[in-house]
Design a protein around this motif. Structure first.
Motif, PDB file in Angstrom:
ATOM      1  N   VAL A  62       3.588   2.496   1.937  1.00 21.85           N
ATOM      2  CA  VAL A  62       4.339   3.133   3.032  1.00 21.85           C
ATOM      3  C   VAL A  62       5.808   2.716   2.995  1.00 21.85           C
ATOM      4  N   CYS A 119       7.642  -0.931   8.512  1.00 22.71           N
ATOM      5  CA  CYS A 119       6.577  -0.086   9.043  1.00 22.71           C
ATOM      6  C   CYS A 119       5.444  -0.969   9.522  1.00 22.71           C
ATOM      7  N   GLY A 120       4.571  -0.367  10.303  1.00 23.00           N
ATOM      8  CA  GLY A 120       3.424  -1.122  10.801  1.00 23.00           C
ATOM      9  C   GLY A 120       2.244  -0.214  11.053  1.00 23.00           C
ATOM     10  N   THR A 133       0.816  -1.223   0.000  1.00 25.71           N
ATOM     11  CA  THR A 133       0.000   0.000   0.000  1.00 25.71           C
ATOM     12  C   THR A 133       0.848   1.272   0.000  1.00 25.71           C
TER      13      THR A 133
END
Ligand SMILES: Cc1cc2nc3c(=O)[nH]c(=O)nc-3n(C[C@H](O)[C@H](O)[C@H](O)COP(=O)(O)O)c2cc1C
Length: 208
Positions: free
Chosen positions: A23, A114-115, A21
């Motif tokens: 990021v 990332c999360g 997506t």
């Protein structure tokens, strides 16, 4: 999709990452900008695509050929279920073809992730990437940014194993972007430090 900056630099850093997506891709971009502050260093950026995985196996011999000529490889993946995404793991598993002969020995390595949660086990993904680097005899570089002390405006999440981001809305936080850029700079700096041509004042070679 591999993109390379055109230059005659002898030193080269690769960024290999997966992003669904966007990021992790934003982090890769910021890392690339950090590397680009050193005109002496080339960068290759490769976003892992689902179509490169055929019957469960990552297959892109041209990428591995390009990686052979790099001084450092920076690994990136979103954190999925407390570890790297399957697409990144497929790439990592395919790198096992180089393991017997330790063909990535002494290359520098670093990682980013990332999360959707502030502490969504991003560290676990970075630990995995550091283990992957160790399996290849690579030299792992974390961050030299002590969160809350000697503030450098980076590493707001206090994670030193690599660049970590929390992006619940799918947009990279400004400080996480700076952290990623900082990591890119740091890896480029260290690549130069290990290069016999650089001399001892390697930090002064940056233009940004
Ligand atoms: C299958 C799946 C598992 C996920 N697991 C985690 C997780 O363990 N920890 C976390 O913080 N976020 C988790 N997330 C959220 C993603 O890490 C987050 O949306 C990230 O920004 C996606 O990166 P990308 O935009 O580069 O694809 C998960 C998302 C998906 C789709």
């Amino acid at each position: 999709m591999t993109e390379a900056r055109e230059s005659k630099a002898a030193l080269r850093i690769a960024i290999v990452y997966f992003s669904r997506t966007g990021v992790t891709a934003q982090m890769a971009e910021a890392i690339e900008q950090g590397i680009e502050t050193f005109p002496q260093v080339d960068v290759i950026s490769h976003q892992i695509q689902g179509k490169e995985i055929v019957e469960g196996r990552f297959a892109n011999p041209a990428l591995f050929e390009a990686l052979a000529g790099c001084d450092a490889i920076i690994f990136g993946s979103p954190t999925y279920m407390g570890s790297v995404a399957a697409q990144f793991k497929a790439f990592a598993d395919a790198s096992s073809d180089l393991w017997c002969d330790q063909l990535w020995t002494d290359k520098l390595a670093a990682g980013f992730t990332c999360g959707g949660s502030p502490n969504g086990d991003q560290s676990s993904s970075l630990h995995y990437m550091a283990t992957l680097a160790s399996q290849h005899g690579m030299l792992w570089l974390g961050l030299d940014a002590a969160a809350g002390y000697r503030d450098k405006g980076v590493n707001r999440l206090g994670c030193q194993q690599g660049a970590s981001a929390h992006a619940p809305e799918g947009e990279l936080h400004l400080e996480d972007r700076k952290t990623a850029r900082y990591l890119g700079r740091r890896v480029a700096e260290q690549v130069l430090r290990f290069s016999p041509q650089s001399g001892s004042d390697y930090r002064a070679l940056s233009t940004g």
